[in-house]
Design a protein around this motif. Sequence first.
Motif, PDB file in Angstrom:
ATOM      1  N   LEU A 202       0.862  -1.182   0.000  1.00  0.00           N
ATOM      2  CA  LEU A 202       0.000   0.000   0.000  1.00  0.00           C
ATOM      3  C   LEU A 202       0.897   1.229   0.000  1.00  0.00           C
ATOM      4  CD1 LEU A 202      -2.007  -2.220   0.711  1.00  0.00           C
ATOM      5  CD2 LEU A 202      -2.949  -0.754   2.492  1.00  0.00           C
ATOM      6  N   VAL A 203       1.017   1.872  -1.151  1.00  0.00           N
ATOM      7  CA  VAL A 203       1.936   2.999  -1.281  1.00  0.00           C
ATOM      8  C   VAL A 203       1.252   4.259  -0.755  1.00  0.00           C
ATOM      9  CG1 VAL A 203       3.334   4.387  -2.860  1.00  0.00           C
ATOM     10  CG2 VAL A 203       3.101   1.918  -3.232  1.00  0.00           C
ATOM     11  N   VAL A 204       1.685   4.660   0.437  1.00  0.00           N
ATOM     12  CA  VAL A 204       1.153   5.846   1.098  1.00  0.00           C
ATOM     13  C   VAL A 204       1.872   7.084   0.570  1.00  0.00           C
ATOM     14  CG1 VAL A 204       0.938   7.020   3.339  1.00  0.00           C
ATOM     15  CG2 VAL A 204       0.527   4.542   3.146  1.00  0.00           C
ATOM     16  N   PHE A 324     -10.114  -7.740   0.823  1.00  0.00           N
ATOM     17  CA  PHE A 324      -9.337  -6.725   1.537  1.00  0.00           C
ATOM     18  C   PHE A 324      -8.964  -5.563   0.619  1.00  0.00           C
ATOM     19  CE2 PHE A 324      -5.706  -4.764   3.636  1.00  0.00           C
ATOM     20  CZ  PHE A 324      -6.275  -4.531   4.893  1.00  0.00           C
ATOM     21  N   VAL A 325      -8.696  -5.842  -0.645  1.00  0.00           N
ATOM     22  CA  VAL A 325      -8.427  -4.760  -1.599  1.00  0.00           C
ATOM     23  C   VAL A 325      -9.637  -3.839  -1.695  1.00  0.00           C
ATOM     24  CG1 VAL A 325      -8.124  -4.230  -4.061  1.00  0.00           C
ATOM     25  CG2 VAL A 325      -6.633  -5.896  -2.947  1.00  0.00           C
ATOM     26  N   GLN A 326     -10.840  -4.418  -1.736  1.00  0.00           N
ATOM     27  CA  GLN A 326     -12.048  -3.598  -1.800  1.00  0.00           C
ATOM     28  C   GLN A 326     -12.260  -2.801  -0.508  1.00  0.00           C
ATOM     29  OE1 GLN A 326     -13.798  -2.952  -4.479  1.00  0.00           O
ATOM     30  NE2 GLN A 326     -12.429  -4.322  -5.613  1.00  0.00           N
ATOM     31  N   VAL A 327     -11.879  -3.381   0.610  1.00  0.00           N
ATOM     32  CA  VAL A 327     -11.948  -2.667   1.890  1.00  0.00           C
ATOM     33  C   VAL A 327     -11.029  -1.443   1.852  1.00  0.00           C
ATOM     34  CG1 VAL A 327     -11.316  -2.800   4.344  1.00  0.00           C
ATOM     35  CG2 VAL A 327     -12.671  -4.631   3.302  1.00  0.00           C
ATOM     36  N   HIS A 330     -12.522   1.218  -0.260  1.00  0.00           N
ATOM     37  CA  HIS A 330     -13.646   1.912   0.379  1.00  0.00           C
ATOM     38  C   HIS A 330     -13.153   2.943   1.400  1.00  0.00           C
ATOM     39  CE1 HIS A 330     -17.614   2.602   2.092  1.00  0.00           C
ATOM     40  NE2 HIS A 330     -17.056   2.480   3.296  1.00  0.00           N
ATOM     41  N   PHE A 331     -12.199   2.547   2.224  1.00  0.00           N
ATOM     42  CA  PHE A 331     -11.781   3.434   3.310  1.00  0.00           C
ATOM     43  C   PHE A 331     -10.671   4.409   2.908  1.00  0.00           C
ATOM     44  CE2 PHE A 331     -13.929   0.040   5.658  1.00  0.00           C
ATOM     45  CZ  PHE A 331     -14.755   0.808   6.464  1.00  0.00           C
ATOM     46  N   PHE A 332     -10.045   4.147   1.760  1.00  0.00           N
ATOM     47  CA  PHE A 332      -9.055   5.090   1.221  1.00  0.00           C
ATOM     48  C   PHE A 332      -9.379   5.341  -0.256  1.00  0.00           C
ATOM     49  CE2 PHE A 332      -6.938   2.820   4.666  1.00  0.00           C
ATOM     50  CZ  PHE A 332      -6.447   3.878   5.435  1.00  0.00           C
ATOM     51  N   GLU A 363     -14.059   6.561   9.207  1.00  0.00           N
ATOM     52  CA  GLU A 363     -14.422   7.512   8.155  1.00  0.00           C
ATOM     53  C   GLU A 363     -13.474   7.328   6.971  1.00  0.00           C
ATOM     54  OE1 GLU A 363     -16.856   9.849   7.720  1.00  0.00           O
ATOM     55  OE2 GLU A 363     -17.785   8.896   9.468  1.00  0.00           O
ATOM     56  N   PRO A 364     -13.988   7.231   5.746  1.00  0.00           N
ATOM     57  CA  PRO A 364     -13.094   7.138   4.582  1.00  0.00           C
ATOM     58  C   PRO A 364     -12.157   8.341   4.490  1.00  0.00           C
ATOM     59  CG  PRO A 364     -15.332   6.537   3.964  1.00  0.00           C
ATOM     60  CD  PRO A 364     -15.400   7.100   5.362  1.00  0.00           C
ATOM     61  N   LEU A 365     -10.926   8.066   4.072  1.00  0.00           N
ATOM     62  CA  LEU A 365      -9.919   9.120   3.903  1.00  0.00           C
ATOM     63  C   LEU A 365      -9.524   9.167   2.427  1.00  0.00           C
ATOM     64  CD1 LEU A 365      -8.004  11.222   5.253  1.00  0.00           C
ATOM     65  CD2 LEU A 365      -6.311   9.375   5.388  1.00  0.00           C
ATOM     66  N   PRO A 366     -10.096  10.109   1.657  1.00  0.00           N
ATOM     67  CA  PRO A 366      -9.787  10.170   0.218  1.00  0.00           C
ATOM     68  C   PRO A 366      -8.292  10.372  -0.034  1.00  0.00           C
ATOM     69  CG  PRO A 366     -11.688  11.538   0.749  1.00  0.00           C
ATOM     70  CD  PRO A 366     -11.087  11.109   2.062  1.00  0.00           C
ATOM     71  N   LYS A 367      -7.803   9.661  -1.045  1.00  0.00           N
ATOM     72  CA  LYS A 367      -6.419   9.798  -1.529  1.00  0.00           C
ATOM     73  C   LYS A 367      -5.368   9.440  -0.482  1.00  0.00           C
ATOM     74  CE  LYS A 367      -7.196  14.029  -2.964  1.00  0.00           C
ATOM     75  NZ  LYS A 367      -7.011  15.358  -3.582  1.00  0.00           N
TER      76      LYS A 367
END
Length: 402
Positions: A202-204, A324-327, A330-332, A363-367
């Motif tokens: 997961l490249v942050v 898990f990829v879909q999770v 959704h959240f990011f 809460e979802p965190l966009p980007k």
Amino acid sequence: MPEDSSHKPTMVTCTAPVNIAVIKYWGKRDKDLILPVNSSLSVTLHQDQLKTTTTVAYCRDFEEDRIWLNGKEEDINQPRLQSCLREIRRMARKRRSDKDSTSDVSALSYKVHICSSNNFPTAAGLASSAAGYACLVYTLARLFGVEGELSCVARQGSGSACRSMYGGFVQWKMGEKADGKDSLAEQVEPESHWPELRVLVLVVSAERKPVGSTSGMQTSVETSKLLKYRADSVVPGRMDEMINAIQRKDFAAFAELTMKDSNQFHATCLDTYPPIFYLNDVSRRVINLVHRYNSHYGETRVAYTFDAGPNAVIYTLQDHVSEFVQVVRHFFPSETNGGQFLKGLPVASTTVSDELKNAIGMEPLPKGISYIINTKAGPGPRIEKDSSLHLLRPDGLPKDTV
């Protein structure tokens, strides 16, 4: 060793993998030889998704040793680079003299041109130095006809590079000798051992990390009491437990050890003075997400680990990848969809239940996540037989420069 019968450069191109430690290396007992304060263990990732490619050439007409990294010329006189060059040339001379005292060793005095490229972000906490030095040492060895144990040479470039000399599951034994001759990497199990295991990167952030590993771990050695306790009292037992979990393919044990060791590594960074912060807010949200996901199912289905950077590496089994990829999606939520957000091995589409979303309750965190790389355990360094893949032109200069 290939014979240089003309003024054209003789060149070899190889690739080498990234490895991600599940028992972390942090701290040196000898800075010059790069001898660690504790043993470590990693999973070698597949080169189809993450690799370094290096071309090395020698020629009697080259006036000086030179190196280009990702299209930009770098300083060839870096001490660690010089250590690797010097050691491979020494081993080549010894091999030539042992094999045939009359053989021509003139090529060993030729200057070399090195061109290296990563297909992943450099110096962002994705083990670029490990892949880079493993590739450099392996390619030099192939060019100069050096055989045998090479992990001790790669170690002198970057400690974790010794683990990238092998595929699959690899331990780096800290060793006891002052000269470092017993501080070597060895394969615990090959990449074929656990075919169901998957790795999601997961490249942050692809940015260069603010505190480099070398300076960070030295400060930790000097100031952190937790580091010494970890090295002396925790890691030896964890190494045995981790090897046992891998050999039994016990994912729950493997996952718990992986997460605990990642947490303790970053606790050591916090125990350093001044403290070192490699994790950021997104990293911590990923940690919470993983624990809430596992808690919902009442079993450990995914595990996180973080090296010296904010990017999360998730270990899981193939059966859980799609959900898990879909999770994560959704959240990011990302601005990009499809192939741009998800790279590497294909992932089947699925839906995430409202029950799971509510159980995670974040809460979802966009980007927050730039993109995901889906990969698995893979092989060690390999030679490229196709000459069209050389990074250097026939005149010994890079094909692509900036």
